[in-house]
Design an enzyme around this catalytic site. Structure first.
Site, PDB file in Angstrom:
ATOM      1  CE1 TYR A   8      97.717  56.231  85.327  1.00 18.67           C
ATOM      2  CE2 TYR A   8      97.339  56.101  87.694  1.00 18.67           C
ATOM      3  CZ  TYR A   8      97.850  55.563  86.533  1.00 18.67           C
ATOM      4  OH  TYR A   8      98.514  54.345  86.579  1.00 18.67           O
ATOM      5  CB  ILE A  11      91.600  58.353  78.102  1.00 20.69           C
ATOM      6  CG1 ILE A  11      90.106  58.227  77.742  1.00 20.69           C
ATOM      7  CG2 ILE A  11      92.463  58.337  76.831  1.00 20.69           C
ATOM      8  CD1 ILE A  11      89.664  56.904  77.196  1.00 20.69           C
ATOM      9  CB  VAL A 126      86.948  62.540  65.892  1.00 18.17           C
ATOM     10  CG1 VAL A 126      85.753  62.085  65.052  1.00 18.17           C
ATOM     11  CG2 VAL A 126      86.900  64.042  66.108  1.00 18.17           C
ATOM     12  CE  LYS A 199      83.547  61.795  70.198  1.00 19.21           C
ATOM     13  NZ  LYS A 199      82.870  60.613  70.743  1.00 19.21           N
ATOM     14  N   GLY A 296      86.376  53.827  75.200  1.00 17.71           N
ATOM     15  CA  GLY A 296      87.004  52.805  76.041  1.00 17.71           C
ATOM     16  C   GLY A 296      88.484  53.090  76.218  1.00 17.71           C
TER      17      GLY A 296
END
Ligand SMILES: NC(=O)C1=CN([C@@H]2O[C@H](COP(=O)(O)OP(=O)(O)OC[C@H]3O[C@@H](n4cnc5c(N)ncnc54)[C@H](OP(=O)(O)O)[C@@H]3O)[C@@H](O)[C@H]2O)C=CC1
Ligand SMILES: N[C@@H](CC=O)C(=O)O
Length: 397
Positions: A8, A11, A126, A199, A296
């Site tokens: 938690y 994200i 990614v 990635k 973000g």
């Protein structure tokens, strides 16, 4: 559909917020209401709207048959791997934003998902909120993807943009990116390039159908980029970007992560701040580019929740993602060619003696010269740079 969120933080809390904010739309798309039954975390969250859902033992989720979809947003390989594996074996679908986990265990977790007729998805691993995995797996399926080049790390792109535009200090701007929730828990993964390296390994794995070990990819971060490099970039009207790329050469692939000085014609030249972009070249499509927020809370949660909806719609079906455990042997990047921008405090005569005819960029920093080489094999460049003695070099498009 009852779901659980493991982790938690930036994200995980974004996932809960997206599900709350867009509940009606999500219900319509998924065909049923999506409800968070458990949130697994190490901490308690007194006063938080999810306080009553917090659990500390992942077995609570494993053992609850009502929970059919699990979101993993804890980060790191362990214990995420153990938790995810057990969720799949308990016939729960799993989506994750955790590229460290996907890069290390992607093929294996896909196999376990298949064996249990559930899904393991990782759209957010990614490019943050950019839809790229699903696009590669479905929309671009008619193409042979000959090249993928991306700005795949929001933290470093944010830092490079601030350093270029505001002359911001490296440490200060890194702290800012951490406060905004863009950076990894250990930001070394961002600034040293390991994060975009994982990635591009994931993208190359799903393109090739085999496993690319990210440790096989040549990786340079942005720690060697200085304010003086930006002065040259400005003079040359170029931007400095950390690129992660992979190219198909015959039936082989070559991949690399490194900073580049891009001219204004390059499609990634003006991808700034926390934005990411993925440029792909298909053998029939030609060029295409995907652009959006690369990190973000809410943008990344958007991609995670899209997986939740997809898996809810397909709760009785395994959706194939072609990615086997067979290792893909990459070609040695040292045999590929690049052009380089180079800074040295040696004389013009010495430069020409070693590098031959180069394009000179002078008058930027006292007592040194900058120059641009012609296309040179990486291994040859290294030998010449060693012979001359250089201050820094950045690849150039
Ligand atoms: N931040 C971003 O913009 C993006 C992040 N990602 C990826 O998403 C994942 C999560 O990132 P982010 O949300 O930023 O990370 P955070 O550190 O903000 O959140 C992780 C949460 O998981 C908790 N956690 C860690 N270990 C355990 C455990 N063993 N059991 C239960 N809870 C645990 C942490 O608790 P505690 O804080 O107490 O350790 C924390 O609350 C990472 O893999 C990251 O790479 C992907 C795209 C974008
Ligand atoms: N630290 C990562 C987070 C998203 O993957 C980044 O900055 O891109």
């Amino acid at each position: 559909m009852k779901i659980a969120v493991m982790g938690y933080g930036t994200i995980g809390s974004g996932v809960v917020e997206v599900i709350r904010r867009n509940s009606l739309k999500l219900e319509k798309k998924a065909g049923e209401e999506i409800e968070v039954k458990y949130v697994l975390d190490l901490r308690d969250f007194p006063g938080d709207p999810m306080e009553e859902c917090i659990v500390h033992d992942y077995k609570t989720i494993v053992n609850d048959d009502e929970v059919k979809v699990v979101v993993e947003t804890m980060g790191g390989v362990e214990p995420a791997y153990t938790f995810v594996k057990e969720m799949l074996e308990a016939k729960k679908h799993v989506t994750t934003s955790n590229k460290a986990l996907v890069a290390a265990k992607g093929a294996e977790l896909l196999e376990i998902a298949k064996a249990n007729n559930v899904n393991f998805q990782f759209e957010a691993s990614v490019g943050g909120g950019i839809p790229i995995i699903r696009n590669i797996n479905s929309c671009l399926t008619a193409d042979i993807l000959e090249e993928i080049t991306g700005i795949l790390n929001g933290t470093t792109n944010y830092m490079l943009t601030k350093m270029a535009n505001e002359g911001a200090d490296f440490d200060e701007v890194l702290k800012d990116a951490q406060e905004k929730g863009y950076a990894e828990k250990d930001p070394t993964a961002d600034i040293e390039g390991y994060d975009p390296c994982r990635k591009i390994a994931i993208l190359t794995s799903i393109v090739s159908g085999k496993t690319v070990d990210f440790e096989d990819i040549h990786c340079e971060g942005i720690t060697g980029i200085s304010a003086d490099d930006f002065k040259y970039a400005k003079k040359l009207n170029r931007s400095i970007k950390l690129l992660a790329s992979s190219r198909q050469i015959g039936s082989n692939y070559v991949a690399m992560v490194a900073p580049y000085m891009l001219d204004s014609n390059h499609p990634l030249y003006s991808v700034n701040d926390v934005f990411n972009a993925v440029f792909v070249r298909g053998n029939v499509l030609g060029d295409a580019m995907f652009y959006g927020s690369g990190a973000g809370s809410l943008p990344t949660a958007s991609a995670v929740v899209a997986d939740v909806v997809e898996m809810t719609k397909n709760k009785d079906k395994h959706l194939e993602i072609e990615w086997s455990g067979e290792k893909l042997q990459l070609l040695d990047y040292k045999n590929t060619e690049s052009r380089f921008f180079v800074r040295t405090d040696k004389s013009l005569e010495d430069v020409r003696k070693v590098f031959g005819n180069v394009e000179i960029v002078d008058g930027v920093i006292p007592n040194e010269i900058g120059f641009i080489t012609s296309h040179t094999k990486e291994s040859e460049f290294e030998e010449k740079a060693e012979k001359l003695g250089i201050i820094n070099r950045i690849r150039i498009n």
